[in-house]
Design an enzyme around this catalytic site. Structure first.
Site, PDB file in Angstrom:
ATOM      1  N   TRP A 101      36.990  34.079  38.107  1.00 55.17           N
ATOM      2  CA  TRP A 101      37.347  34.157  39.532  1.00 55.17           C
ATOM      3  C   TRP A 101      36.807  32.973  40.312  1.00 55.17           C
ATOM      4  O   TRP A 101      37.488  32.462  41.205  1.00 55.17           O
ATOM      5  CB  TRP A 101      36.913  35.495  40.130  1.00 55.17           C
ATOM      6  CG  TRP A 101      37.694  36.611  39.495  1.00 55.17           C
ATOM      7  CD1 TRP A 101      37.219  37.573  38.656  1.00 55.17           C
ATOM      8  CD2 TRP A 101      39.114  36.828  39.578  1.00 55.17           C
ATOM      9  NE1 TRP A 101      38.251  38.372  38.232  1.00 55.17           N
ATOM     10  CE2 TRP A 101      39.413  37.946  38.772  1.00 55.17           C
ATOM     11  CE3 TRP A 101      40.158  36.187  40.257  1.00 55.17           C
ATOM     12  CZ2 TRP A 101      40.709  38.437  38.626  1.00 55.17           C
ATOM     13  CZ3 TRP A 101      41.453  36.677  40.104  1.00 55.17           C
ATOM     14  CH2 TRP A 101      41.722  37.786  39.306  1.00 55.17           C
ATOM     15  N   ASP A 169      32.645  35.475  47.498  1.00 53.54           N
ATOM     16  CA  ASP A 169      33.664  36.437  47.082  1.00 53.54           C
ATOM     17  C   ASP A 169      32.906  37.695  46.652  1.00 53.54           C
ATOM     18  O   ASP A 169      32.193  37.681  45.649  1.00 53.54           O
ATOM     19  CB  ASP A 169      34.455  35.835  45.907  1.00 53.54           C
ATOM     20  CG  ASP A 169      35.482  36.802  45.334  1.00 53.54           C
ATOM     21  OD1 ASP A 169      35.515  37.969  45.757  1.00 53.54           O
ATOM     22  OD2 ASP A 169      36.253  36.367  44.450  1.00 53.54           O
ATOM     23  N   LYS A 193      38.650  47.779  44.872  1.00 48.60           N
ATOM     24  CA  LYS A 193      37.619  48.243  43.938  1.00 48.60           C
ATOM     25  C   LYS A 193      36.665  49.219  44.623  1.00 48.60           C
ATOM     26  O   LYS A 193      36.456  50.316  44.144  1.00 48.60           O
ATOM     27  CB  LYS A 193      36.855  47.055  43.371  1.00 48.60           C
ATOM     28  CG  LYS A 193      37.794  46.071  42.665  1.00 48.60           C
ATOM     29  CD  LYS A 193      37.111  44.772  42.372  1.00 48.60           C
ATOM     30  CE  LYS A 193      38.083  43.657  42.079  1.00 48.60           C
ATOM     31  NZ  LYS A 193      38.971  43.908  40.943  1.00 48.60           N
TER      32      LYS A 193
END
Ligand code: PMP
Length: 370
Positions: A101, A169, A193
């Site tokens: 990511w 992030d 999530k």
């Protein structure tokens, strides 16, 4: 009806109490005769929902006054582009590479500025967070991935970036434990999530980084699309266009649920207990082993392997594990293809009973297959 324990990396479980509340309000939200899904985002009934969601984010995360809370779309992936588009001024940013990511964030940022990858754990197979105590230089910002969903690592101590805005992030760890918002320029997180169904991205941004004609950094170039300016959304309370109304409504219910549990301190304690219990089991097992170094372990995503050395045999056992676990209601335990093995994602909504059930299953699996 039996619900399963869903160990998916995302979208993931939502608290049952939240789903029940949403179900009870599905057809007729608080006497309006409509579902929240059907409502105008500018209606009298909807406005308090988004306002309460923002107030709860502020309260639970202790967001300082000089920050804006935005509900955007496009996932965390769009933030990989929006951050450099909105912050590029000197034309250079520092990134720490901790896996897939952060790699994607780096690739996207390179379209807008020069990226210095100042540290990486690639050589270690990304199984730890690199030691970065300080970041300095002529950077517009420094970027980290706070929790690495695929490899299961998490930052425990933040780098000191001085005046350089630290951007993170937090997609796979948002609201999983206390976090000092004042240390960051921007925190962004896809909601699917820990917060809500997919479709909404939470962005918490320090106001001096929201550029417009009056801002200290000066206005953005004309070429930045209106929808991709933080300023557009901040000015309009995330209502410049139609926001993802229903996802924001569920987020509000999830935030109510976290507040009822006792906030981030309480949820952090539960998450440490859940993850601790699982890592302890992996550590003492003669059959399974964790993949991440002790000092970098995520509370949310826990990859693990068997000790079987023969690759073909290991792959066979992994497959058997996933199939047999699914048969007893423990689903989505296959590891990411880059790490292999298995992965248990134990986000906020995973009850402690789910982790206990998984450990019991693993003890039996170990007995039958060792
Ligand atoms: N960052 C992290 C840490 C992630 O785990 C994910 C999704 N798994 C993303 C970014 C991409 O998020 P989205 O799908 O919301 O764009």
């Amino acid at each position: 009806m039996n619900r399963v324990y869903n160990f998916s990396a995302g979208p993931s479980m939502l608290p049952e109490a939240v789903l029940e509340k949403a179900a009870a309000e599905l057809l007729n939200y608080q006497g309006t005769g409509q579902s929240v899904m059907e409502m105008s985002h500018r209606s009298k009934a909807y406005k308090p929902i988004i306002e309460k969601a923002e107030a709860l984010v502020r309260e639970l995360m202790n967001v300082p006054e000089n920050y804006s809370v935005l509900f955007l779309q496009g996932g965390a992936s769009l933030q990989f582009a929006m951050v450099p588009m909105n912050l590029a001024k000197k034309g250079k940013a520092a990134f720490v590479d901790t896996g897939v990511w952060s790699g994607k964030a780096i690739q996207e940022a390179k379209k807008y500025l020069t990226v210095d990858v100042i540290a990486s754990s690639k050589a270690d197979g990304y199984n730890r967070i690199p030691k970065v105590e300080k970041i300095s230089g002529d950077y517009d910002y420094a970027h980290i991935t706070l929790n690495n969903t695929i490899v299961g690592t998490a930052w425990k101590t933040l780098p000191n970036t001085g005046d350089i805005p630290l951007i993170c992030d937090a997609s796979s760890c948002i609201l999983s434990e206390p976090l000092d918002v004042s240390k960051f320029g921007i925190i962004y997180a896809g909601a699917q999530k820990n917060l809500a169904p997919a479709g909404v991205t939470l962005v918490i941004i320090r106001n001096d980084l929201i550029r417009n004609a009056d801002s200290p950094l000066g206005d953005l170039p004309e070429s930045v699309p209106t929808m991709l300016r933080y300023d557009t959304h901040a000015k309009q309370g995330s209502m410049y266009n139609t926001p993802p109304c229903y996802s924001i409504y569920i987020m509000k219910l999830v935030l109510d649920w976290i507040k009822e549990l006792g906030g981030t301190e309480a949820i952090g304690k539960i998450n440490r207990e859940k993850a601790g219990m699982f890592y302890d089991y992996l550590e003492q097992s003669a059959f399974f082993k964790p993949t991440v170094e002790q000092d970098s372990r995520s509370l949310m995503n826990i990859p693990f392997l068997t000790v079987i050395k023969d690759e073909e045999k290991a792959a066979e056992i992994n497959k058997k594990f996933v199939v047999e676990a699914e048969a007893v209601g423990l689903v989505n335990l296959a590891g990411h293809r880059l790490v292999g093995g298995m992965r248990a994602s134990v986000y906020n909504a995973m009850p402690i009973e789910g982790v206990k059930a998984l450990i019991e299953f693993m003890k039996n699996f170990e007995k039958n297959n060792a």
